[in-house]
Design a protein around this motif. Structure first.
Motif, PDB file in Angstrom:
ATOM      1  N   CYS A   1       0.854  -1.194   0.000  1.00  0.00           N
ATOM      2  CA  CYS A   1       0.000   0.000   0.000  1.00  0.00           C
ATOM      3  C   CYS A   1       0.883   1.235   0.000  1.00  0.00           C
ATOM      4  O   CYS A   1       1.978   1.219   0.567  1.00  0.00           O
ATOM      5  N   ASP A   2       0.384   2.310  -0.597  1.00  0.00           N
ATOM      6  CA  ASP A   2       1.084   3.572  -0.409  1.00  0.00           C
ATOM      7  C   ASP A   2       0.395   4.315   0.739  1.00  0.00           C
ATOM      8  O   ASP A   2      -0.650   3.884   1.246  1.00  0.00           O
ATOM      9  N   LEU A   3       0.980   5.407   1.157  1.00  0.00           N
ATOM     10  CA  LEU A   3       0.485   6.142   2.319  1.00  0.00           C
ATOM     11  C   LEU A   3      -0.958   6.609   2.122  1.00  0.00           C
ATOM     12  O   LEU A   3      -1.769   6.528   3.052  1.00  0.00           O
ATOM     13  N   LEU A   4      -1.308   7.051   0.929  1.00  0.00           N
ATOM     14  CA  LEU A   4      -2.680   7.496   0.668  1.00  0.00           C
ATOM     15  C   LEU A   4      -3.679   6.345   0.787  1.00  0.00           C
ATOM     16  O   LEU A   4      -4.791   6.523   1.301  1.00  0.00           O
ATOM     17  N   GLU A   5      -3.302   5.166   0.323  1.00  0.00           N
ATOM     18  CA  GLU A   5      -4.191   4.000   0.439  1.00  0.00           C
ATOM     19  C   GLU A   5      -4.419   3.635   1.900  1.00  0.00           C
ATOM     20  O   GLU A   5      -5.546   3.322   2.306  1.00  0.00           O
ATOM     21  N   VAL A   6      -3.368   3.680   2.696  1.00  0.00           N
ATOM     22  CA  VAL A   6      -3.510   3.355   4.118  1.00  0.00           C
ATOM     23  C   VAL A   6      -4.398   4.394   4.799  1.00  0.00           C
ATOM     24  O   VAL A   6      -5.305   4.047   5.564  1.00  0.00           O
ATOM     25  N   LYS A   7      -4.174   5.669   4.509  1.00  0.00           N
ATOM     26  CA  LYS A   7      -5.016   6.716   5.106  1.00  0.00           C
ATOM     27  C   LYS A   7      -6.475   6.529   4.715  1.00  0.00           C
ATOM     28  O   LYS A   7      -7.378   6.742   5.532  1.00  0.00           O
ATOM     29  N   SER A   8      -6.737   6.116   3.492  1.00  0.00           N
ATOM     30  CA  SER A   8      -8.102   5.864   3.036  1.00  0.00           C
ATOM     31  C   SER A   8      -8.742   4.713   3.823  1.00  0.00           C
ATOM     32  O   SER A   8      -9.930   4.763   4.160  1.00  0.00           O
ATOM     33  N   MET A   9      -7.967   3.696   4.129  1.00  0.00           N
ATOM     34  CA  MET A   9      -8.471   2.561   4.913  1.00  0.00           C
ATOM     35  C   MET A   9      -8.838   2.988   6.337  1.00  0.00           C
ATOM     36  O   MET A   9      -9.645   2.332   6.997  1.00  0.00           O
ATOM     37  N   LEU A  10      -8.248   4.071   6.803  1.00  0.00           N
ATOM     38  CA  LEU A  10      -8.420   4.515   8.183  1.00  0.00           C
ATOM     39  C   LEU A  10      -9.463   5.618   8.329  1.00  0.00           C
ATOM     40  O   LEU A  10      -9.479   6.333   9.331  1.00  0.00           O
ATOM     41  N   GLU A  11     -10.361   5.752   7.357  1.00  0.00           N
ATOM     42  CA  GLU A  11     -11.357   6.832   7.396  1.00  0.00           C
ATOM     43  C   GLU A  11     -12.243   6.780   8.630  1.00  0.00           C
ATOM     44  O   GLU A  11     -12.697   7.813   9.113  1.00  0.00           O
TER      45      GLU A  11
END
Length: 153
Positions: free
Chosen positions: A109-119
């Motif tokens: 995952c890139d950082l943006l994908e991880v942040k999206s998972m943590l909404e």
């Protein structure tokens, strides 16, 4: 990680360990009789677990990247659904600069994908680190690790 697990056992928390390898005996041999009463173990890949018990804390260190990409979103949903309101997720993911990137059996995952998972979470700390260090098998490797500490809101 051992120190953290020991603190939780000592505090009387119930602990569930999940590993595709049979590490149960190795772990149990490090625990007291009372600590063993609060410890349960499942030998399984995360992809094979449909539900997890409700938890105030889920720790997943150096395990989620080894999920098959086609099953990763279901695994993440199972984990996030198991966390109680105001409960915590502590874990890490492999970034796309990791030396193993491209392995079709692993999830990156890139950082943006991880942040999206943590909404659904309040992110307390998230950072990406790149470094060179030996693997558990002793081979030097370039690591790209995204570390997360978050609370479900």
């Amino acid at each position: 990680m051992e120190e953290i697990q020991y603190i939780y056992y000592e505090s009387g928390y119930n602990v569930l360990g999940i590993d595709k390898e049979n590490t149960e005996e190795l772990i149990r041999n490090k625990l007291t009789i009372d600590e063993n009463k609060n410890f349960a173990f499942i030998q399984s890949r995360f992809e094979e677990i449909a539900t997890l018990p409700s938890s105030d804390l889920v720790i997943s260190m150096f395990s989620l990247p080894f999920c098959e990409p086609s099953k990763f979103s279901n695994v993440w949903e199972t984990i996030s659904n198991s966390i109680n309101p105001s409960g915590y997720f502590v874990g890490n993911f492999f970034g796309k600069n990791d030396e193993w990137y491209g392995n079709k059996n692993m999830t990156f995952c890139d950082l943006l994908e991880v942040k999206s998972m943590l909404e659904q979470f309040e992110v307390i700390n998230i950072n990406e680190k790149e470094y060179d260090k030996k693997t558990a098998l002793g081979k030097l490797k370039h690591w790209d690790v995204i570390e997360v500490f978050a609370r479900l809101v």
